[in-house]
Design a protein around this motif. Structure first.
Motif, PDB file in Angstrom:
ATOM      1  N   SER A 150      -8.831   9.016   4.908  1.00  0.00           N
ATOM      2  CA  SER A 150      -7.480   8.568   4.562  1.00  0.00           C
ATOM      3  C   SER A 150      -7.412   7.062   4.322  1.00  0.00           C
ATOM      4  CB  SER A 150      -6.491   8.952   5.667  1.00  0.00           C
ATOM      5  OG  SER A 150      -6.866   8.331   6.883  1.00  0.00           O
ATOM      6  N   VAL A 151      -8.408   6.300   4.780  1.00  0.00           N
ATOM      7  CA  VAL A 151      -8.441   4.851   4.571  1.00  0.00           C
ATOM      8  C   VAL A 151      -8.879   4.575   3.137  1.00  0.00           C
ATOM      9  CG1 VAL A 151      -9.497   2.673   5.274  1.00  0.00           C
ATOM     10  CG2 VAL A 151      -8.921   4.373   6.995  1.00  0.00           C
ATOM     11  N   THR A 152      -7.995   3.940   2.370  1.00  0.00           N
ATOM     12  CA  THR A 152      -8.305   3.642   0.969  1.00  0.00           C
ATOM     13  C   THR A 152      -8.715   2.191   0.760  1.00  0.00           C
ATOM     14  OG1 THR A 152      -5.985   3.176   0.519  1.00  0.00           O
ATOM     15  CG2 THR A 152      -6.760   5.415   0.103  1.00  0.00           C
ATOM     16  N   GLY A 153      -8.500   1.351   1.755  1.00  0.00           N
ATOM     17  CA  GLY A 153      -8.873  -0.045   1.605  1.00  0.00           C
ATOM     18  C   GLY A 153      -9.001  -0.738   2.941  1.00  0.00           C
ATOM     19  N   CYS A 157      -6.694  -1.925   7.963  1.00  0.00           N
ATOM     20  CA  CYS A 157      -6.892  -0.725   7.151  1.00  0.00           C
ATOM     21  C   CYS A 157      -5.624  -0.394   6.387  1.00  0.00           C
ATOM     22  CB  CYS A 157      -7.268   0.462   8.031  1.00  0.00           C
ATOM     23  SG  CYS A 157      -8.848   0.252   8.844  1.00  0.00           S
ATOM     24  N   LEU A 158      -5.805   0.114   5.194  1.00  0.00           N
ATOM     25  CA  LEU A 158      -4.704   0.543   4.340  1.00  0.00           C
ATOM     26  C   LEU A 158      -4.939   2.003   3.991  1.00  0.00           C
ATOM     27  CD1 LEU A 158      -2.189  -0.334   2.715  1.00  0.00           C
ATOM     28  CD2 LEU A 158      -3.738  -0.824   0.826  1.00  0.00           C
ATOM     29  N   THR A 197       0.704   2.814   4.426  1.00  0.00           N
ATOM     30  CA  THR A 197       0.769   2.277   5.783  1.00  0.00           C
ATOM     31  C   THR A 197      -0.483   1.466   6.074  1.00  0.00           C
ATOM     32  OG1 THR A 197      -0.216   4.276   6.712  1.00  0.00           O
ATOM     33  CG2 THR A 197       2.192   4.163   6.659  1.00  0.00           C
ATOM     34  N   SER A 198      -0.290   0.424   6.865  1.00  0.00           N
ATOM     35  CA  SER A 198      -1.416  -0.418   7.255  1.00  0.00           C
ATOM     36  C   SER A 198      -1.440  -0.544   8.769  1.00  0.00           C
ATOM     37  CB  SER A 198      -1.320  -1.792   6.588  1.00  0.00           C
ATOM     38  OG  SER A 198      -0.141  -2.446   6.966  1.00  0.00           O
TER      39      SER A 198
END
Length: 126
Positions: free
Chosen positions: A51-54, A69-70, A75-76
């Motif tokens: 689920s972490v895209t960045g 984490c983004l 959400t971050s």
């Protein structure tokens, strides 16, 4: 006579070109065998959820990796990972969906301070 010279030159250049092509293909083939597929050091080393895209910031301190984490939904949050076992842990910093985590740092007492941006354009320190 001129035709014979042209044929000899053409044959010489053909042989030289073919030899150069064979060496080039062989060199590229050997180089391709040694190349690794595209991968991320962090993603290979740690078990980061899908689920972490960045990851906006990665900081190593002692035996821990800290990161902003983004996720896909925007959400971050702040997460940590132990370098020895790679377990991914979300920190207890509660943020609304409208708040973005921009950066973080450590205070002298080892507490973590986070710089956040709210949707209204207001910065906050948490």
């Amino acid at each position: 006579m001129e035709v014979a010279v042209r044929k000899k030159l053409r044959r010489i250049f053909t042989i030289m070109g073919t030899t150069a092509l064979i060496f080039t293909i062989t060199a590229c083939g050997n180089r391709m065998d040694a190349m690794q597929p595209d991968s991320s050091y962090v993603a290979d080393f740690f078990d980061i959820p899908d689920s972490v895209t960045g990851i906006e910031r990665l900081l190593l301190k002692d035996d821990m990796a800290y990161m902003c984490c983004l996720e896909e939904d925007g959400t971050s949050y702040l997460a940590t990972m132990n370098i020895d076992d790679g377990k991914f842990l979300k920190q207890n910093l509660e943020l609304d969906a409208s708040v973005s985590l921009l950066d973080f740092g450590f205070a002298p007492d080892n507490s973590i301070w986070a710089v956040c941006l709210e949707q209204a354009g207001v910065y906050s320190l948490r």
